[in-house]
Motif scaffolding. Structure first.
Motif, mmCIF file in Angstrom:
data_model
loop_
_atom_site.group_PDB
_atom_site.id
_atom_site.type_symbol
_atom_site.label_atom_id
_atom_site.label_comp_id
_atom_site.label_asym_id
_atom_site.label_seq_id
_atom_site.Cartn_x
_atom_site.Cartn_y
_atom_site.Cartn_z
ATOM 1 N N ILE A 62 59.248 11.483 -18.308
ATOM 2 C CA ILE A 62 57.993 12.115 -18.751
ATOM 3 C C ILE A 62 56.846 11.119 -18.643
ATOM 4 C CG2 ILE A 62 56.827 13.019 -20.826
ATOM 5 C CD1 ILE A 62 59.753 14.180 -21.444
ATOM 6 N N ASP A 63 55.762 11.579 -18.016
ATOM 7 C CA ASP A 63 54.587 10.724 -17.846
ATOM 8 C C ASP A 63 53.819 10.692 -19.166
ATOM 9 O OD1 ASP A 63 52.404 9.342 -16.996
ATOM 10 O OD2 ASP A 63 51.672 10.896 -15.619
ATOM 11 N N VAL A 64 53.575 9.516 -19.690
ATOM 12 C CA VAL A 64 52.915 9.446 -21.003
ATOM 13 C C VAL A 64 51.392 9.616 -20.899
ATOM 14 C CG1 VAL A 64 54.747 7.921 -21.857
ATOM 15 C CG2 VAL A 64 52.552 6.947 -21.219
ATOM 16 N N ALA A 65 50.853 9.572 -19.682
ATOM 17 C CA ALA A 65 49.391 9.696 -19.525
ATOM 18 C C ALA A 65 48.904 11.002 -20.160
ATOM 19 C CB ALA A 65 49.007 9.656 -18.050
ATOM 20 N N GLY A 66 47.896 10.885 -21.007
ATOM 21 C CA GLY A 66 47.300 12.054 -21.629
ATOM 22 C C GLY A 66 48.059 12.575 -22.850
ATOM 23 N N LYS A 67 49.231 12.035 -23.103
ATOM 24 C CA LYS A 67 50.021 12.510 -24.251
ATOM 25 C C LYS A 67 49.485 11.887 -25.550
ATOM 26 C CE LYS A 67 53.508 14.637 -21.994
ATOM 27 N NZ LYS A 67 53.043 14.509 -20.615
ATOM 28 N N ASN A 68 49.708 12.589 -26.662
ATOM 29 C CA ASN A 68 49.398 12.015 -27.976
ATOM 30 C C ASN A 68 50.574 11.152 -28.399
ATOM 31 O OD1 ASN A 68 46.995 13.377 -28.214
ATOM 32 N ND2 ASN A 68 47.856 15.038 -29.444
ATOM 33 N N ALA A 69 50.323 9.847 -28.508
ATOM 34 C CA ALA A 69 51.372 8.938 -28.978
ATOM 35 C C ALA A 69 50.994 8.465 -30.368
ATOM 36 C CB ALA A 69 51.505 7.749 -28.033
ATOM 37 N N VAL A 70 51.891 8.658 -31.315
ATOM 38 C CA VAL A 70 51.621 8.221 -32.689
ATOM 39 C C VAL A 70 52.662 7.175 -33.061
ATOM 40 C CG1 VAL A 70 51.454 8.937 -35.106
ATOM 41 C CG2 VAL A 70 50.598 10.443 -33.292
ATOM 42 N N ILE A 71 52.155 6.026 -33.497
ATOM 43 C CA ILE A 71 53.046 4.918 -33.860
ATOM 44 C C ILE A 71 52.960 4.716 -35.361
ATOM 45 C CG2 ILE A 71 53.492 2.458 -33.506
ATOM 46 C CD1 ILE A 71 51.840 3.065 -30.776
ATOM 47 N N VAL A 72 54.082 4.747 -36.021
ATOM 48 C CA VAL A 72 54.101 4.545 -37.474
ATOM 49 C C VAL A 72 54.586 3.119 -37.718
ATOM 50 C CG1 VAL A 72 54.968 5.370 -39.677
ATOM 51 C CG2 VAL A 72 54.586 6.993 -37.808
ATOM 52 N N GLY A 73 53.654 2.251 -38.072
ATOM 53 C CA GLY A 73 53.937 0.812 -38.207
ATOM 54 C C GLY A 73 52.935 0.054 -37.354
ATOM 55 N N ALA A 74 52.367 -0.993 -37.923
ATOM 56 C CA ALA A 74 51.283 -1.708 -37.227
ATOM 57 C C ALA A 74 51.522 -3.210 -37.226
ATOM 58 C CB ALA A 74 49.952 -1.386 -37.902
ATOM 59 N N SER A 75 52.794 -3.621 -37.125
ATOM 60 C CA SER A 75 53.068 -5.059 -37.154
ATOM 61 C C SER A 75 52.677 -5.697 -35.823
ATOM 62 C CB SER A 75 54.555 -5.320 -37.425
ATOM 63 O OG SER A 75 55.316 -4.932 -36.310
ATOM 64 N N ASN A 76 52.558 -7.037 -35.855
ATOM 65 C CA ASN A 76 52.205 -7.761 -34.631
ATOM 66 C C ASN A 76 53.331 -7.741 -33.610
ATOM 67 O OD1 ASN A 76 49.688 -8.469 -35.572
ATOM 68 N ND2 ASN A 76 50.406 -10.390 -36.467
ATOM 69 N N ILE A 77 54.583 -7.553 -34.089
ATOM 70 C CA ILE A 77 55.690 -7.637 -33.123
ATOM 71 C C ILE A 77 56.122 -6.281 -32.580
ATOM 72 C CG2 ILE A 77 56.570 -9.825 -34.049
ATOM 73 C CD1 ILE A 77 58.884 -8.234 -35.270
ATOM 74 N N VAL A 78 55.793 -5.205 -33.296
ATOM 75 C CA VAL A 78 56.207 -3.883 -32.798
ATOM 76 C C VAL A 78 55.009 -2.932 -32.648
ATOM 77 C CG1 VAL A 78 57.778 -1.943 -33.030
ATOM 78 C CG2 VAL A 78 58.446 -4.150 -34.003
ATOM 79 N N GLY A 79 54.433 -2.508 -33.771
ATOM 80 C CA GLY A 79 53.443 -1.425 -33.728
ATOM 81 C C GLY A 79 52.232 -1.718 -32.856
ATOM 82 N N LYS A 80 51.589 -2.884 -33.088
ATOM 83 C CA LYS A 80 50.352 -3.153 -32.325
ATOM 84 C C LYS A 80 50.609 -3.319 -30.820
ATOM 85 C CE LYS A 80 47.977 -5.473 -36.115
ATOM 86 N NZ LYS A 80 47.579 -6.828 -36.526
ATOM 87 N N PRO A 81 51.598 -4.158 -30.417
ATOM 88 C CA PRO A 81 51.820 -4.251 -28.965
ATOM 89 C C PRO A 81 52.267 -2.920 -28.345
ATOM 90 C CG PRO A 81 53.462 -5.551 -30.176
ATOM 91 C CD PRO A 81 52.417 -5.147 -31.155
ATOM 92 N N MET A 82 53.022 -2.123 -29.108
ATOM 93 C CA MET A 82 53.444 -0.813 -28.596
ATOM 94 C C MET A 82 52.225 0.052 -28.303
ATOM 95 S SD MET A 82 56.391 0.788 -28.167
ATOM 96 C CE MET A 82 55.811 1.285 -26.565
#
Ligand code: NAD
Length: 299
Positions: free
Chosen positions: A154-174
């Motif tokens: 699945i092409d992620v372009a244009g999709k709504n991606a929601v990340i729960v977590g904003a750590s420097n090692i996972v959430g933010k780089p994701m």
């Protein structure tokens, strides 16, 4: 709908098989790829993680150099060891297992790692590279998630991606990686009000909060892709993610299990980055699996 499983264990196994061939190639050119792992103190979870990393190296034919320092080791001791490893031509990647004891400045330690050996991708240079979409070493956990998402086709372009977590090692780089791939990205964290109001809009939902059972079916859009980064040990010793797997799999189109989803990919991406470092040193090659990802220019 019952979701299809995104099998991280199988993908990790297949990548590691390919890595053995890449290692053999490198060795024919006189380079034996090597990863140095530094552990300070005796945090039991950290010991397990380091053990897994050393095992993955062995599995792929990568040399591992394990340096254990006592919990009382000073920052100067860690910096001196890093300086030695930076200068050591047999070492292509340096990883400092986090967390470090509180008397050691994490930032100063991470900044001491040579940027061309920063296989965890935590040095500010590599973090900056991620911001502008031109990183050499993507951080391993979000990098693993990226490859897992690619397996869905699945092409992620244009999709709504929601990340729960904003750590420097996972959430933010994701978030940065998905933005680079032209998703519309929302980052939620512990202070986010009414989490469900955000997650329900997600075509791609990534849970990385470290809270078992946080994501329940009512919070998930029908047909969403759900990636569970969480690793939580319950009082009965079971390991679970952040997602109510049994409930959410009835709504999602794709879902990662815990264990067997993101976890095996994280260690695998560490080997990928180490091989890439060795190949870059030789002036050959690219890593696999992410060509095109870094070259997207946002409008
Ligand atoms: P962290 O504690 O550094 O960050 C957690 C983030 O989640 C924070 O931004 C916090 O604000 C947010 N958060 C906490 N409770 C929340 C809530 N109720 N609602 C919304 N947001 C909330 O953790 P981390 O290092 O990013 O790790 C997160 C989880 O991922 C942990 O379970 C960890 O074990 C796991 N992890 C797994 C891998 C892997 O390889 N699978 C790698 C790294 C981390």
């Amino acid at each position: 709908m019952t979701a299809r499983i995104i099998d991280g264990k199988a993908l990790a196994h297949s990548l590691r098989t390919q890595y053995r061939e890449r290692v053999a190639q490198l060795k024919t050119q006189g380079v034996a790829p090597g990863l140095a792992v530094i552990l300070v103190g005796d945090n039991p979870a950290s010991k397990v993680y380091v053990g897994n990393k050393v095992k993955a190296c062995e599995e792929c034919g990568v040399a591992s150099f394990h340096h254990s320092l006592p919990a009382e080791a000073g920052e100067a001791d860690v910096l001196a060891l890093i300086a030695r490893l930076n200068a050591d031509p047999t070492v292509h990647g340096i990883l400092v297992q986090l967390p470090l004891p509180p008397h050691i400045d994490v930032r100063r330690v991470l900044e001491a790692i040579a940027v061309d050996k920063d296989v965890d991708g935590f040095h500010l240079y590599n973090v900056g590279g991620l911001v502008v979409g031109n990183t050499i070493f993507p951080p391993c956990t979000p990098y693993g998630v990226q490859l897992l998402l690619e397996t869905t086709g699945i092409d992620v372009a244009g999709k709504n991606a929601v990340i729960v977590g904003a750590s420097n090692i996972v959430g933010k780089p994701m978030a940065l990686m998905l933005l680079q791939k032209e998703a519309t990205v929302t980052i939620c964290h512990a202070k986010t009000r009414d989490l469900a109001q955000h997650t329900i809009l997600a075509d791609i939902l990534i849970a990385a909060a470290g809270k078992p059972g946080l994501i329940v079916p009512q919070m998930v859009k029908q047909g969403a892709i759900v990636i569970d980064v969480g690793i939580n040990r319950l009082p009965d010793n079971r390991i679970v993610g952040d997602v109510d797997f049994d409930g959410v799999k009835e709504k999602a189109s794709w879902i990662t299990p815990v264990p067997g989803g993101v976890g095996p990919m994280t260690v695998t991406m560490l080997i990928e980055n180490t091989l890439k470092s060795a190949e870059l040193r030789l002036g050959t090659g690219q890593g696999i699996g992410h060509q095109g990802w870094d070259s997207v220019t946002l409008p």
